[in-house]
Design a protein around this motif. Structure first.
Motif, PDB file in Angstrom:
ATOM      1  N   GLN A  75      57.753  30.785 152.822  1.00 28.00           N
ATOM      2  CA  GLN A  75      58.090  32.164 153.169  1.00 28.00           C
ATOM      3  C   GLN A  75      57.821  33.081 151.965  1.00 28.00           C
ATOM      4  N   ASP A  76      58.831  33.785 151.512  1.00 29.20           N
ATOM      5  CA  ASP A  76      58.639  34.713 150.394  1.00 29.20           C
ATOM      6  C   ASP A  76      59.140  34.108 149.085  1.00 29.20           C
ATOM      7  N   LYS A  77      59.240  32.775 149.034  1.00 26.95           N
ATOM      8  CA  LYS A  77      59.750  32.096 147.851  1.00 26.95           C
ATOM      9  C   LYS A  77      58.722  31.117 147.291  1.00 26.95           C
ATOM     10  N   ILE A  78      58.811  30.891 145.994  1.00 27.59           N
ATOM     11  CA  ILE A  78      58.072  29.817 145.341  1.00 27.59           C
ATOM     12  C   ILE A  78      59.110  28.824 144.835  1.00 27.59           C
ATOM     13  N   LYS A  79      58.965  27.576 145.249  1.00 26.37           N
ATOM     14  CA  LYS A  79      59.978  26.578 144.923  1.00 26.37           C
ATOM     15  C   LYS A  79      59.398  25.461 144.055  1.00 26.37           C
ATOM     16  N   ILE A  80      60.282  24.835 143.313  1.00 20.68           N
ATOM     17  CA  ILE A  80      59.958  23.679 142.491  1.00 20.68           C
ATOM     18  C   ILE A  80      60.966  22.597 142.846  1.00 20.68           C
ATOM     19  N   VAL A  81      60.486  21.405 143.090  1.00 21.23           N
ATOM     20  CA  VAL A  81      61.381  20.283 143.375  1.00 21.23           C
ATOM     21  C   VAL A  81      61.247  19.272 142.250  1.00 21.23           C
ATOM     22  N   GLY A  82      62.387  18.876 141.692  1.00 26.90           N
ATOM     23  CA  GLY A  82      62.372  17.924 140.591  1.00 26.90           C
ATOM     24  C   GLY A  82      63.286  16.741 140.849  1.00 26.90           C
ATOM     25  N   VAL A  83      63.034  15.672 140.108  1.00 27.33           N
ATOM     26  CA  VAL A  83      63.907  14.504 140.162  1.00 27.33           C
ATOM     27  C   VAL A  83      64.163  14.053 138.733  1.00 27.33           C
ATOM     28  N   SER A  84      65.437  13.856 138.419  1.00 28.93           N
ATOM     29  CA  SER A  84      65.835  13.502 137.062  1.00 28.93           C
ATOM     30  C   SER A  84      65.741  11.997 136.842  1.00 28.93           C
ATOM     31  N   SER A  85      66.037  11.584 135.624  1.00 22.52           N
ATOM     32  CA  SER A  85      65.986  10.156 135.283  1.00 22.52           C
ATOM     33  C   SER A  85      67.013   9.347 136.085  1.00 22.52           C
ATOM     34  N   SER A  86      68.066  10.024 136.557  1.00 29.30           N
ATOM     35  CA  SER A  86      69.099   9.343 137.349  1.00 29.30           C
ATOM     36  C   SER A  86      68.825   9.417 138.854  1.00 29.30           C
ATOM     37  N   ASP A  87      67.597   9.835 139.224  1.00 31.12           N
ATOM     38  CA  ASP A  87      67.165   9.950 140.625  1.00 31.12           C
ATOM     39  C   ASP A  87      67.877  11.076 141.380  1.00 31.12           C
ATOM     40  N   LYS A  88      68.440  12.015 140.651  1.00 31.05           N
ATOM     41  CA  LYS A  88      69.050  13.185 141.286  1.00 31.05           C
ATOM     42  C   LYS A  88      67.982  14.260 141.464  1.00 31.05           C
ATOM     43  N   THR A  89      67.835  14.746 142.706  1.00 30.41           N
ATOM     44  CA  THR A  89      66.832  15.777 142.973  1.00 30.41           C
ATOM     45  C   THR A  89      67.449  17.170 142.866  1.00 30.41           C
ATOM     46  N   PHE A  90      66.604  18.142 142.591  1.00 32.38           N
ATOM     47  CA  PHE A  90      67.049  19.538 142.516  1.00 32.38           C
ATOM     48  C   PHE A  90      65.924  20.448 142.988  1.00 32.38           C
ATOM     49  N   VAL A  91      66.301  21.670 143.359  1.00 32.13           N
ATOM     50  CA  VAL A  91      65.333  22.664 143.819  1.00 32.13           C
ATOM     51  C   VAL A  91      65.532  23.946 143.019  1.00 32.13           C
ATOM     52  N   ILE A  92      64.447  24.467 142.460  1.00 36.00           N
ATOM     53  CA  ILE A  92      64.440  25.769 141.795  1.00 36.00           C
ATOM     54  C   ILE A  92      63.724  26.737 142.725  1.00 36.00           C
ATOM     55  N   GLU A  93      64.301  27.897 142.931  1.00 38.35           N
ATOM     56  CA  GLU A  93      63.728  28.861 143.871  1.00 38.35           C
ATOM     57  C   GLU A  93      63.603  30.229 143.215  1.00 38.35           C
ATOM     58  N   ASN A  94      62.439  30.836 143.343  1.00 41.12           N
ATOM     59  CA  ASN A  94      62.196  32.173 142.806  1.00 41.12           C
ATOM     60  C   ASN A  94      61.461  33.024 143.829  1.00 41.12           C
ATOM     61  N   ASP A  95      61.681  34.328 143.781  1.00 47.30           N
ATOM     62  CA  ASP A  95      60.954  35.240 144.657  1.00 47.30           C
ATOM     63  C   ASP A  95      59.467  35.183 144.336  1.00 47.30           C
ATOM     64  N   ARG A  96      58.656  35.258 145.372  1.00 49.26           N
ATOM     65  CA  ARG A  96      57.209  35.254 145.184  1.00 49.26           C
ATOM     66  C   ARG A  96      56.765  36.557 144.515  1.00 49.26           C
ATOM     67  N   VAL A  97      55.876  36.446 143.555  1.00 50.82           N
ATOM     68  CA  VAL A  97      55.221  37.611 142.967  1.00 50.82           C
ATOM     69  C   VAL A  97      53.895  37.776 143.677  1.00 50.82           C
ATOM     70  N   GLU A  98      53.661  38.937 144.247  1.00 46.76           N
ATOM     71  CA  GLU A  98      52.501  39.116 145.121  1.00 46.76           C
ATOM     72  C   GLU A  98      51.166  38.952 144.389  1.00 46.76           C
ATOM     73  N   ARG A  99      51.124  39.284 143.117  1.00 49.99           N
ATOM     74  CA  ARG A  99      49.874  39.164 142.371  1.00 49.99           C
ATOM     75  C   ARG A  99      49.655  37.711 141.955  1.00 49.99           C
ATOM     76  N   SER A 100      48.416  37.244 142.006  1.00 49.92           N
ATOM     77  CA  SER A 100      48.112  35.866 141.620  1.00 49.92           C
ATOM     78  C   SER A 100      47.029  35.851 140.545  1.00 49.92           C
ATOM     79  N   PHE A 101      47.110  34.864 139.661  1.00 47.02           N
ATOM     80  CA  PHE A 101      46.160  34.736 138.562  1.00 47.02           C
ATOM     81  C   PHE A 101      45.815  33.272 138.348  1.00 47.02           C
ATOM     82  N   PHE A 102      44.639  33.032 137.829  1.00 45.85           N
ATOM     83  CA  PHE A 102      44.308  31.700 137.358  1.00 45.85           C
ATOM     84  C   PHE A 102      45.037  31.459 136.034  1.00 45.85           C
TER      85      PHE A 102
END
Length: 285
Positions: free
Chosen positions: A183-210
């Motif tokens: 949708q209008d979010k950019i998310k990151i999914v991570g897993v720690s050394s203890s196998d605990k998962t987490f989600v980081i969520e930020n608003d999408r920035v409309e401009r894109s760059f290489f």
């Protein structure tokens, strides 16, 4: 004294990608990175055509041999975009760095497609090299290639499962799946050394760059080396990239990358704050 850090990826003479951003970002954050360039390109391959490409894998072997003769070793290794020649080099030499902590951004694909010039054989070799990573930071397309799955729209819970599968398959300490667009979010999914998962969520920035992936991985490593957790480092890196894009002139050609310098002082402050806290904690113990 800082632990020695080696960055190995390509150097594009035009465009803020790979070594052109990794070296200044990590250097500004107080580290003293050394480099092992994999290739020299006139421009990066995103949005430009007919770029020159000088493969350095034969020279890389000579450089590493000289370092070994001088008893020079690295506690930390940061691998980014490699290319066909360099991935063969690293498959042959990664065991020479067996005592190094390895942050590996397996840059090879995006939006369901391999980068230009790469093929199925390259993916096979990438799977082999991923076994030597301490932390792996692929995007969703790269995860699918590494796990031999069809690229499609996944739910966030499915992506959490993918992160756990990735960690287990390649015997990783930690893993991060980046750049997940929902949708209008950019998310990151991570897993720690203890196998605990987490989600980081930020608003999408409309401009894109290489180059934003290289900025993210470099600032992520800067935060991790300072002592932040993978989750906190991910949020710091995501915020840094977002701030850099907002600081970029509206007329900037997206092929040249965002203005990372516009957010660098903020990142430097975050890294220094953590380093100071670590020093204070050591003094009290």
């Amino acid at each position: 004294m800082n632990e020695k850090l080696l960055i190995s990826q390509d150097l594009s003479c035009l465009g803020q990608v790979s070594l052109s951003v990794a070296l200044p970002i990590l250097g500004a954050c107080g580290y003293q990175p050394d480099i092992l360039p994999t290739a020299i390109l006139s421009t990066h391959t995103g949005g430009f055509v007919d770029n020159t490409f000088l493969n350095l894998d034969s020279e890389m072997s000579k450089i590493v041999t000289h370092w070994q003769e001088q008893n020079i070793y690295f506690e930390n290794l940061y691998l980014g975009y490699l290319g066909k020649g360099a991935i063969d080099f690293w498959l042959q030499h990664i065991s020479d760095f067996k005592d190094s902590k390895v942050l590996f951004d397996p840059a090879m694909a995006d939006s369901g497609k391999l980068y230009r010039g790469l093929d199925a054989d390259y993916v096979t070799k990438m799977r082999m090299l991923a076994n030597f990573a301490t932390i792996l930071t692929p995007n969703l397309t790269e995860v699918c290639l590494l796990l031999d799955k069809k690229y499609r729209n996944f739910s966030i819970n499915e992506i959490k499962e993918l992160s756990l599968e990735l960690k287990k398959k390649f015997n990783l300490n930690e893993a991060l799946i980046t750049g997940i667009s929902m949708q209008d979010k950019i998310k990151i999914v991570g897993v720690s050394s203890s196998d605990k998962t987490f989600v980081i969520e930020n608003d999408r920035v409309e401009r894109s760059f290489f180059g934003t992936g290289d900025m993210f991985a470099s600032s992520l490593l800067a935060a991790i080396l300072a002592g932040y957790s993978l989750k906190d480092s991910s949020q710091i890196a995501a915020t840094f990239v977002k701030m850099a894009i907002k600081a970029t002139d509206l007329t900037q050609d997206k092929r040249l990358g965002p203005n990372y310098a516009g957010a660098l002082s903020w990142l430097m402050k975050k890294v220094e704050e953590k380093k100071v806290r670590k020093c204070e904690q050591k003094k009290t113990h």
